[in-house]
Write a protein that holds these residues in place. Structure first.
Motif, short mmCIF file in Angstrom:
data_model
loop_
_atom_site.label_atom_id
_atom_site.label_comp_id
_atom_site.label_asym_id
_atom_site.label_seq_id
_atom_site.Cartn_x
_atom_site.Cartn_y
_atom_site.Cartn_z
N GLU A 119 0.63 -1.61 -0.28
CA GLU A 119 -0.11 -0.23 0.75
C GLU A 119 1.17 1.22 0.17
N GLN A 120 2.29 1.23 0.65
CA GLN A 120 2.74 2.23 0.18
C GLN A 120 3.54 2.69 -0.75
N GLU A 121 4.63 1.51 -1.73
CA GLU A 121 5.23 1.32 -2.44
C GLU A 121 4.82 0.32 -3.65
N PRO A 122 4.04 0.50 -4.74
CA PRO A 122 3.11 -0.91 -5.43
C PRO A 122 4.34 -1.82 -5.46
N ASN A 123 5.56 -1.28 -5.51
CA ASN A 123 6.88 -2.19 -6.18
C ASN A 123 6.84 -3.22 -5.45
N TYR A 124 6.11 -3.08 -4.80
CA TYR A 124 6.73 -4.06 -3.41
C TYR A 124 6.55 -5.30 -3.15
N THR A 125 5.17 -5.57 -4.49
CA THR A 125 4.18 -6.27 -4.80
C THR A 125 5.28 -7.29 -5.56
N TYR A 126 6.80 -6.89 -6.08
CA TYR A 126 7.27 -7.33 -6.00
C TYR A 126 8.20 -8.32 -5.63
N VAL A 127 8.34 -7.32 -4.60
CA VAL A 127 9.79 -8.00 -3.74
C VAL A 127 8.16 -8.92 -2.78
N THR A 128 7.56 -8.74 -2.80
CA THR A 128 6.95 -10.26 -2.06
C THR A 128 6.75 -11.20 -3.06
N SER A 129 6.38 -11.31 -3.88
CA SER A 129 6.47 -12.53 -5.26
C SER A 129 7.62 -12.75 -5.36
N ARG A 130 9.28 -12.31 -5.16
CA ARG A 130 10.00 -12.83 -5.13
C ARG A 130 10.64 -13.84 -3.74
N LEU A 132 8.00 -14.98 -2.48
CA LEU A 132 7.33 -16.45 -2.58
C LEU A 132 8.41 -16.81 -2.90
N MET A 133 8.75 -16.92 -3.80
CA MET A 133 9.07 -18.15 -4.92
C MET A 133 10.89 -18.33 -4.31
N ASP A 134 10.65 -17.91 -3.49
CA ASP A 134 12.18 -18.76 -2.01
C ASP A 134 11.11 -19.93 -1.57
N HIS A 135 9.97 -19.97 -0.96
CA HIS A 135 9.13 -21.11 -0.72
C HIS A 135 8.81 -21.94 -2.05
N LEU A 136 8.94 -21.55 -3.03
CA LEU A 136 8.53 -22.13 -4.16
C LEU A 136 9.63 -23.18 -4.82
N ARG A 137 10.17 -22.57 -4.54
CA ARG A 137 11.68 -23.50 -4.82
C ARG A 137 11.91 -24.67 -4.44
N ASP A 197 10.90 -15.51 -13.34
CA ASP A 197 9.76 -15.37 -12.67
C ASP A 197 9.61 -14.29 -11.56
N PHE A 198 10.51 -13.28 -12.14
CA PHE A 198 10.59 -12.22 -11.42
C PHE A 198 9.21 -11.11 -11.58
N GLN A 199 9.11 -11.46 -13.12
CA GLN A 199 7.77 -11.37 -13.82
C GLN A 199 6.82 -10.44 -12.89
N PHE A 200 6.47 -11.45 -12.32
CA PHE A 200 5.32 -11.85 -11.82
C PHE A 200 5.26 -10.91 -9.56
N THR A 201 3.82 -10.48 -9.96
CA THR A 201 3.13 -9.87 -9.09
C THR A 201 3.17 -11.47 -7.74
N TYR A 202 2.75 -10.58 -6.02
CA TYR A 202 2.89 -11.18 -5.40
C TYR A 202 1.54 -11.75 -5.79
N LEU A 203 -0.34 -10.91 -6.23
CA LEU A 203 -1.07 -11.77 -6.31
C LEU A 203 -0.79 -13.14 -7.59
N GLY A 204 -0.23 -12.48 -8.92
CA GLY A 204 -0.74 -13.34 -9.91
C GLY A 204 0.32 -14.58 -9.74
N LEU A 205 1.39 -14.88 -8.34
CA LEU A 205 2.17 -15.68 -8.30
C LEU A 205 1.52 -16.62 -7.17
N GLN A 206 0.84 -15.70 -6.48
CA GLN A 206 0.15 -16.75 -5.33
C GLN A 206 -0.83 -17.50 -5.85
N THR A 207 -1.91 -16.49 -7.30
CA THR A 207 -3.35 -17.36 -7.10
C THR A 207 -2.45 -18.89 -8.34
N LEU A 208 -1.24 -18.57 -9.21
CA LEU A 208 -0.84 -19.64 -9.84
C LEU A 208 -0.49 -20.83 -8.92
#
Length: 328
Positions: A119-130, A132-137, A197-208
């Motif tokens: 909510e403070q900075e939209p780019n944190y959606t990519y931080v969150t997604s990345r 989350l990728m650590d858990h997926l890996r 893998d770094f192109q995903f937003t958090y919501l997109g990756l979580q939905t997948l």
């Protein structure tokens, strides 16, 4: 868990405001800021994030929290993004960890702490997604017997092997079509692009992760680029040069230039490779037709796809029924 002193002070400040003590609350805020500056000036930067927390592994053993890896993971997640602060994510994560925290809960805490900053900075959606990728890996690579942990930089080496083992495991579990093993998997593996893998937003990756990735006993062993390649392989099965066409499909989907419909993403390359998105049917004006249409809807929806029924032929409410001498 533990309660951080800053959280207690936040509650004090809130209580003062609610009780109408605005002057006292303002003085308290200024005092906190002054003390924060003083602590920062007194504390050497290298020791500010020192922690004595321990982590509980799956086997019950304990070991010190690997702060260096945690910081490196967050740093990599913030790389090339404007307006984000890796140090702030690490600091907030440490506030929410407790001594003896489960190893599997650390990534969840990282993701949650980064997510509230979107909510403070939209780019944190990519931080969150990345993050989350650590858990997926970790989940997928462990299941495939490749590695317990891996960074995104390691995936250029792991992705080709992950594709090969994923296809074999999916066929063995009767989740994937055996025809996928006939592809040149070395060629397809070399075409995978881990950086996408770094192109995903958090919501997109979580939905997948929640809805689309193939799983066994609730373990997702399909990674994003493997997912796109599996769909591409399913679409290219009947092509003459199927490897070339699969790579072409993969490049379109993994760059988000084109995205297949949900039933295609679910079913391409599986044992039930129906790829249709929608089904339109007409309901006849008799009981067997009406209830037969309901059965058809149930069987169609079993393998995904939208349903549309044309009820125009069915008589209106209150119409005469000759067979029973009644009304509909």
């Amino acid at each position: 868990g533990t309660v951080h002193i800053e959280e207690i002070q936040d509650q004090v400040e809130l209580a003062l405001m609610r009780s109408g003590e605005q002057k006292v609350a303002r003085a308290y805020v200024l005092y906190r800021e002054e003390r924060a500056r003083a602590r920062d000036a007194e504390t050497p930067p290298a020791s500010r994030l020192q922690t004595t927390l321990t982590v509980t592994a799956d086997d019950g053993s304990r070991r010190p929290l690997d702060l260096a890896r945690l910081e490196a993971l967050v740093r990599n997640a913030c790389e090339d993004l404007e307006g984000v602060d890796a140090g702030l994510v690490v600091e907030e994560t440490l506030k929410n960890l407790y001594d003896g925290v489960k190893e599997s809960d650390i990534n969840t805490t990282l993701v949650m702490c980064a997510r509230v900053m979107i909510e403070q900075e939209p780019n944190y959606t990519y931080v969150t997604s990345r993050l989350l990728m650590d858990h997926l890996r970790a989940e997928a690579l462990s299941f495939l017997g490749i590695a317990a942990t891996a960074t995104q930089g390691d995936m250029s080496r792991h992705y080709p092997e992950a594709l090969r083992r994923y296809i074999a495991k999916g066929i063995d579990l009767e989740l994937l079509a055996p025809e996928l093993a006939q592809f040149d998997l070395a060629r397809l593996g070399a075409a995978l692009k881990p950086e996408r893998d770094f192109q995903f937003t958090y919501l997109g990756l979580q939905t997948l992760y929640d809805r689309y990735f193939i799983h066994s006993n609730d373990i997702r062993f399909e990674l994003p680029q493997v997912f796109f390649m599996r769909v591409a392989m399913g679409l290219a099965l009947q092509e003459k040069d199927r490897e070339a066409r699969a790579i072409e499909f993969y490049n379109l989907m993994s760059t988000f230039d084109y995205m297949a419909s949900t039933p295609t993403l679910f079913n391409a390359g599986t044992l039930r490779p129906q790829l249709s998105s929608c089904y339109l049917t007409t309901i006849p004006d008799d009981l067997s037709g009406i209830f037969g249409a309901l059965q058809d809807n149930a069987m169609l929806s079993k393998w995904a796809g939208g349903l549309g029924n044309d009820w125009t032929p069915v008589r209106a409410l209150g119409s005469y029924i000759k067979g029973t001498n009644g009304k509909s």
